[in-house]
Write a protein that holds these residues in place. Structure first.
Motif, PDB file in Angstrom:
ATOM      1  N   GLY A  49       0.874  -1.156   0.129  1.00 23.34           N
ATOM      2  CA  GLY A  49       0.249   0.023  -0.044  1.00 23.34           C
ATOM      3  C   GLY A  49       0.664   1.201   0.093  1.00 23.34           C
ATOM      4  N   GLY A  51       0.723   5.425   1.410  1.00 20.14           N
ATOM      5  CA  GLY A  51       0.191   6.269   2.095  1.00 20.14           C
ATOM      6  C   GLY A  51       0.583   7.491   1.599  1.00 20.14           C
ATOM      7  N   SER A  52       0.289   8.795   2.347  1.00 15.93           N
ATOM      8  CA  SER A  52       0.953   9.967   1.840  1.00 15.93           C
ATOM      9  C   SER A  52       2.267  10.373   1.931  1.00 15.93           C
ATOM     10  N   HIS A  53       2.991   9.527   2.780  1.00 18.94           N
ATOM     11  CA  HIS A  53       4.505   9.823   3.037  1.00 18.94           C
ATOM     12  C   HIS A  53       5.104   8.628   2.346  1.00 18.94           C
ATOM     13  N   ARG A  54       4.688   7.290   2.433  1.00 16.23           N
ATOM     14  CA  ARG A  54       5.751   6.416   2.159  1.00 16.23           C
ATOM     15  C   ARG A  54       4.981   5.074   1.565  1.00 16.23           C
ATOM     16  N   VAL A  56       4.477   1.016   1.359  1.00  8.83           N
ATOM     17  CA  VAL A  56       4.849  -0.224   2.267  1.00  8.83           C
ATOM     18  C   VAL A  56       4.911  -1.558   1.559  1.00  8.83           C
ATOM     19  N   LYS A  70       8.407  -0.260   5.687  1.00 10.83           N
ATOM     20  CA  LYS A  70       8.063   0.937   5.269  1.00 10.83           C
ATOM     21  C   LYS A  70       9.158   1.918   4.992  1.00 10.83           C
ATOM     22  N   GLU A 119       5.494  -5.670  12.051  1.00  9.57           N
ATOM     23  CA  GLU A 119       4.633  -6.932  11.645  1.00  9.57           C
ATOM     24  C   GLU A 119       3.737  -6.582  10.545  1.00  9.57           C
ATOM     25  N   MET A 121       0.688  -7.244   8.290  1.00  6.21           N
ATOM     26  CA  MET A 121      -0.939  -7.527   8.648  1.00  6.21           C
ATOM     27  C   MET A 121      -1.661  -8.128   7.170  1.00  6.21           C
ATOM     28  N   LYS A 169      -7.572   6.614  12.939  1.00  2.00           N
ATOM     29  CA  LYS A 169      -8.603   6.426  11.628  1.00  2.00           C
ATOM     30  C   LYS A 169      -8.697   5.256  11.154  1.00  2.00           C
ATOM     31  N   ASP A 185       0.855   2.822  12.356  1.00  8.30           N
ATOM     32  CA  ASP A 185       1.194   4.243  11.795  1.00  8.30           C
ATOM     33  C   ASP A 185       1.218   5.250  13.183  1.00  8.30           C
TER      34      ASP A 185
HETATM   35  N1  ATP Z   1       1.920  -3.460   8.671  1.00 11.03           N
HETATM   36  C1  ATP Z   1       1.380  -3.721   7.615  1.00 11.03           C
HETATM   37  N2  ATP Z   1       0.857  -4.539   6.839  1.00 11.03           N
HETATM   38  C2  ATP Z   1       0.340  -4.716   5.713  1.00 11.03           C
HETATM   39  N3  ATP Z   1      -0.012  -3.683   4.960  1.00 11.03           N
HETATM   40  C3  ATP Z   1       0.466  -2.336   5.724  1.00 11.03           C
HETATM   41  C4  ATP Z   1       1.094  -2.249   6.743  1.00 11.03           C
HETATM   42  N4  ATP Z   1       1.379  -1.121   7.125  1.00 11.03           N
HETATM   43  C5  ATP Z   1       0.718  -0.310   6.228  1.00 11.03           C
HETATM   44  N5  ATP Z   1       0.334  -1.026   5.273  1.00 11.03           N
HETATM   45  C6  ATP Z   1      -0.450  -0.818   4.031  1.00 11.03           C
HETATM   46  O1  ATP Z   1       0.249   0.377   3.448  1.00 11.03           O
HETATM   47  C7  ATP Z   1      -0.629   1.553   3.374  1.00 11.03           C
HETATM   48  C8  ATP Z   1       0.131   2.993   3.923  1.00 11.03           C
HETATM   49  O2  ATP Z   1       0.612   2.458   5.093  1.00 11.03           O
HETATM   50  P1  ATP Z   1       0.907   3.779   6.221  1.00 11.03           P
HETATM   51  O3  ATP Z   1      -0.203   4.321   6.864  1.00 11.03           O
HETATM   52  O4  ATP Z   1       2.093   3.396   7.149  1.00 11.03           O
HETATM   53  O5  ATP Z   1       1.524   5.147   5.443  1.00 11.03           O
HETATM   54  P2  ATP Z   1       1.625   6.565   5.595  1.00 11.03           P
HETATM   55  O6  ATP Z   1       2.182   7.331   4.448  1.00 11.03           O
HETATM   56  O7  ATP Z   1       1.760   6.854   7.091  1.00 11.03           O
HETATM   57  O8  ATP Z   1       0.006   6.894   5.423  1.00 11.03           O
HETATM   58  P3  ATP Z   1      -0.615   8.269   5.903  1.00 11.03           P
HETATM   59  O9  ATP Z   1      -1.138   8.696   4.595  1.00 11.03           O
HETATM   60  O10 ATP Z   1      -1.675   7.991   6.760  1.00 11.03           O
HETATM   61  O11 ATP Z   1       0.398   9.157   6.489  1.00 11.03           O
HETATM   62  C9  ATP Z   1      -1.825   1.146   4.547  1.00 11.03           C
HETATM   63  O12 ATP Z   1      -2.826   1.803   4.091  1.00 11.03           O
HETATM   64  C10 ATP Z   1      -1.785  -0.158   4.286  1.00 11.03           C
HETATM   65  O13 ATP Z   1      -2.381  -0.548   3.114  1.00 11.03           O
END
Ligand code: ATP
Length: 421
Positions: A49, A51-54, A56, A70, A119, A121, A169, A185
């Motif tokens: 996945g 997110g806005s910053h990274r 995964v 991440k 971990e 998920m 959230k 997160d």
């Molecule tokens: N531990 C995990 N196991 C499986 N998938 C994950 C895990 N952590 C994150 N993901 C996937 O990656 C996506 C982005 O991760 P994460 O929320 O950590 O990024 P972020 O950049 O911090 O997001 P945000 O936009 O909230 O700042 C999640 O929505 C999820 O789909």
């Protein structure tokens, strides 16, 4: 109520007999090149996945353990959030959280390469389950998600010093292989030392739609800030509506739901995609709990401990087998194995259930002695002992007997058959 009140809110700080310190948490320092190799060079195939910053990625460590890696989207970006996540998660470990396993922190080609390892998920996020899954979760399942998330937040607030997550959230609640909700997160989380200079100088942050409207300066931050966001999450779980949805008027879930709850029009807020909970008093108490969490005055909101207590009582009145199917996160090839015959993906994990609960699941599904394995895996979560479904059977698509005291059961092509049912 400012952040200084965090001290008063935590009984741990004032107890005459503090609990013994927990065993030290093992955090591993990884080599960047090892993780690069384990993610096939951070390939699209391993992407879980963004997110806005990274981004995964899924990786499998040498011993065979799957993990999530991440990686910041930009090298210069986010070093503060990276350090913060390590700082917070290296001191807390709980089965309710997506725990930190390790990190990299080295320079390669003059660039600082920073990765977090947490971990894995395998069942996506609560957001996916509520808003993207064509078969929305049952009330039994929703109550478990709500209660497990509330317990996760309470774990943070009860730690010493208390931790405020600041970004509660549905997209930050992940579902593990047993479909348990885990909070993840921690980029924005703050440890709540009453004399912490950073706490006092950190500007408000969070996600629009979940953010406490009273949190406008650093001084407004308190554990009740998370309670507000949890209230939004609870409304989302109740209604199946997003925190902000511009296709509705009003778009904000609070502006829409709270007037309805005040006027007693509760049927209007329950998710129309599934039948509402039968018990009228349950419907009322759950909605009122959400409304209390989103009160504009933080002092008038319940503590997370109160919320856990309330939800625990309510959850007891909803049987977990009030289940109407679950097939989330089935599009990601990192997560699933293929069902050999139907081409339908099934979870690549194992589940255990007692023959009693299996019978119950079967009679609920009423499909004449046959059911989709995913329904059984989901249903089995939590209350099971004796019957073990072997994931290798699913991967191979062969006929396999199911071990345990349900010796008449077997899996064929990703479906579970049993004479007992
Ligand atoms: N531990 C995990 N196991 C499986 N998938 C994950 C895990 N952590 C994150 N993901 C996937 O990656 C996506 C982005 O991760 P994460 O929320 O950590 O990024 P972020 O950049 O911090 O997001 P945000 O936009 O909230 O700042 C999640 O929505 C999820 O789909």
């Amino acid at each position: 109520m400012g952040y200084l009140s965090c001290k008063a809110e935590s009984s741990v700080l004032t107890s005459p007999h503090p609990p013994p310190p927990p065993p030290p948490i093992k955090i591993q320092q990884f080599q960047y090149t090892d993780l690069e190799a384990a993610t096939d060079g951070f390939s699209e195939q391993k992407l879980l996945g963004k997110g806005s910053h990274r981004s995964v990625y899924k990786a499998v460590l040498r011993g065979g353990r799957p993990v999530a890696v991440k990686k910041p989207s930009h090298l210069s970006h986010n070093s503060h959030e990276f350090d913060n996540e390590i700082d917070v998660l290296s001191k807390i470990h709980s089965p309710r959280l997506v725990n930190l396993l390790g990190f990299t922190n080295e320079s390669l080609d003059d660039q600082h390469q920073r990765l977090l390892v947490v971990e894995f998920m395998c069942n996506g996020t609560l957001y996916d389950s509520l808003h993207l899954n064509p078969r929305p979760p049952s009330w039994g399942r929703r109550m478990r998600f709500a209660l497990q998330t509330a317990k996760a937040i309470d774990t943070l607030h009860s730690s010493n010093p208390p931790v405020i997550h600041r970004d509660i959230k549905s997209a930050n609640v992940l579902l593990d292989k047993n479909l348990n909700a885990r909070l993840g997160d921690f980029g924005l989380a703050l440890r709540c030392h009453h004399d912490n200079v950073r706490l006092r100088s950190t500007p408000p942050a969070g996600t629009i739609g979940y953010l406490d409207p009273g949190y406008v300066t650093p001084e407004n931050l308190c554990t009740r800030t998370d309670v507000f966001s949890f209230g939004i999450l609870l409304l989302e779980i109740i209604s199946g509506r997003k925190a902000i949805d511009v296709s509705h008027s009003p778009p904000s879930i609070v502006d829409w739901a709270i007037p309805l709850i005040r006027r007693g029009k509760l049927s209007g807020i329950y998710d129309p995609r599934i039948a509402p909970p039968k018990d009228a008093s349950f419907r009322k108490q759950l909605a009122v709990m959400a409304a209390k969490c989103v009160r504009s005055s933080s002092e008038r909101r319940p503590s997370m401990k109160d919320v856990v207590e309330g939800l625990t009582l309510l959850a007891k009145s909803v049987p977990v087998n009030a289940w109407n199917g679950f097939s989330i996160a089935m599009t990601n090839p990192c997560i699933v194995a293929e069902d050999a015959v139907g081409g339908r993906p099934v979870e690549c994990g194992s589940a255990k259930l007692s023959s009693r609960s299996s019978r119950r699941v079967y009679s609920d599904l009423g499909v004449g002695g046959r059911s989709n394995l995913m329904d059984l895996l989901a249903e089995a979560d939590g209350d099971c002992e004796s019957l073990s479904i072997q994931p290798s059977a699913l991967r191979l698509g062969r006929n396999h007997s199911v071990r345990g005291n349900s010796s008449n059961s077997m899996i064929r092509h990703g479906r579970l058959y049993s004479k007992e049912f």
